[in-house]
Design an enzyme around this catalytic site. Structure first.
Site, PDB file in Angstrom:
ATOM      1  N   ASP A  83       4.006   6.287   0.667  1.00  0.00           N
ATOM      2  CA  ASP A  83       5.136   7.232   0.503  1.00  0.00           C
ATOM      3  C   ASP A  83       6.967   6.764   1.558  1.00  0.00           C
ATOM      4  OD1 ASP A  83       5.268   9.044   2.894  1.00  0.00           O
ATOM      5  OD2 ASP A  83       3.481   9.207   2.612  1.00  0.00           O
ATOM      6  N   THR A  84       7.851   7.036   1.232  1.00  0.00           N
ATOM      7  CA  THR A  84       8.592   7.421   1.551  1.00  0.00           C
ATOM      8  C   THR A  84       9.037   6.603   3.179  1.00  0.00           C
ATOM      9  OG1 THR A  84       9.952   8.022  -0.734  1.00  0.00           O
ATOM     10  CG2 THR A  84      11.484   7.654   1.761  1.00  0.00           C
TER      11      THR A  84
END
Length: 218
Positions: A83-84
Site C-alpha cells: 500500500d502507498t
C-alpha cells in the site's frame, strides 16, 4: 559437475561433455536447483519509498514504481503490491511464470515485515498472534512473530506471513490492539533488501533467481 552427475537438462542427467542446449527453452539444473539461462528474463528488487503507488502508472499523477525503474528499457511488471504508506521490498520481472507463483497463495511464499506499534507488546499478544487471529474476512495464519524492541511508547515487531490480503499486517495488528504507525517489507521468500536504499533498484543475482525458482517449485 557434469562428471559427478550434478547437472541435468530437461529432467535428464547430462553425461556428455560439450552437450548443447537451447538457453531459451531448456530447463537446466545443478544439484536440483534450476539455473535460469534465458537471456531475455529480467529480475529486480526495488526498495519502494513511502508515498509511492505500487503501479507502473497512476491517473492521479502520484509517484509510481516506474519512476524508479529507469535502469532498464525493457517492460517489467511488479510482483504483488504494497500500500502507498508502506515502504520496502517489491520484486519486478518480465517472467510471468515466477510472478504468478510468487503471488499465488498455494505456494505459501512468505513475506517478512518490520512494523512500529504502540509498546510495550505483552506476551499474551505475542501468543495470540502466533496462534493465529480471526479477521472479518477469515483467519490469518502467522508464520512467525517476534518483538525486536519493546521500549515504551513504541515497539518494533517483525512478522512473517505467506498471504497477501489487502492491508493484512495493519489489520492484524489493529485486531490485537497495537495499530501500525510505520511499516516496511524486508523480505519476499529468499530475497531480502540487504543494503538497498529507498528509491533504488538492483538486479537479482543468478543465485537469488535460482532460490526464487526453488521457493515456488519451478
Amino acid at each position: 559437475m557434469i562428471a559427478a552427475g550434478r547437472v541435468s537438462v530437461d529432467g535428464h542427467i547430462v553425461r556428455r561433455f560439450g552437450a548443447r542446449v537451447d538457453p531459451q527453452t531448456s530447463e537446466i539444473r545443478v544439484d536440483g536447483m534450476r539455473v535460469v539461462t534465458a537471456p531475455d528474463k529480467l529480475y529486480f528488487a526495488l526498495n519502494k519509498p513511502r508515498g509511492v503507488v505500487s503501479t507502473m502508472w497512476d491517473p492521479e499523477g502520484r509517484p509510481t514504481l516506474a519512476d524508479f525503474t529507469g535502469q532498464t528499457t525493457e517492460r517489467i511488471f511488479h510482483v504483488g503490491r504494497l500500500d502507498t504508506e508502506t515502504e520496502g521490498l517489491i520484486l519486478l520481472t518480465n517472467d510471468g511464470d515466477i510472478a504468478n507463483r510468487l503471488t499465488h497463495p498455494r505456494y505459501r511464499v512468505s513475506k517478512t515485515y518490520i512494523a512500529k506499534v504502540p509498546g510495550p507488546v505483552p506476551h499474551r499478544v505475542v501468543k495470540r498472534l502466533r496462534a493465529g487471529v480471526e479477521l472479518d474476512d477469515g483467519p490469518v495464519e502467522v508464520d512467525s512473530f517476534r518483538v525486536v524492541d519493546n521500549i515504551e511508547p513504541k515497539a518494533l515487531i517483525e512478522i512473517r506471513l505467506h498471504e497477501g490480503r489487502k492491508h493484512i499486517v495493519r489489520r492484524l495488528m489493529e485486531a490485537v490492539g497495537h495499530p501500525v504507525s510505520d511499516l516496511a517489507r524486508t523480505q519476499v521468500g529468499p530475497i531480502d533488501l540487504q543494503a538497498l536504499q529507498p528509491g533504488t533498484m538492483r538486479a537479482l543475482t543468478a543465485q537469488e533467481v535460482s532460490e526464487l525458482y526453488q521457493a515456488v517449485g519451478l
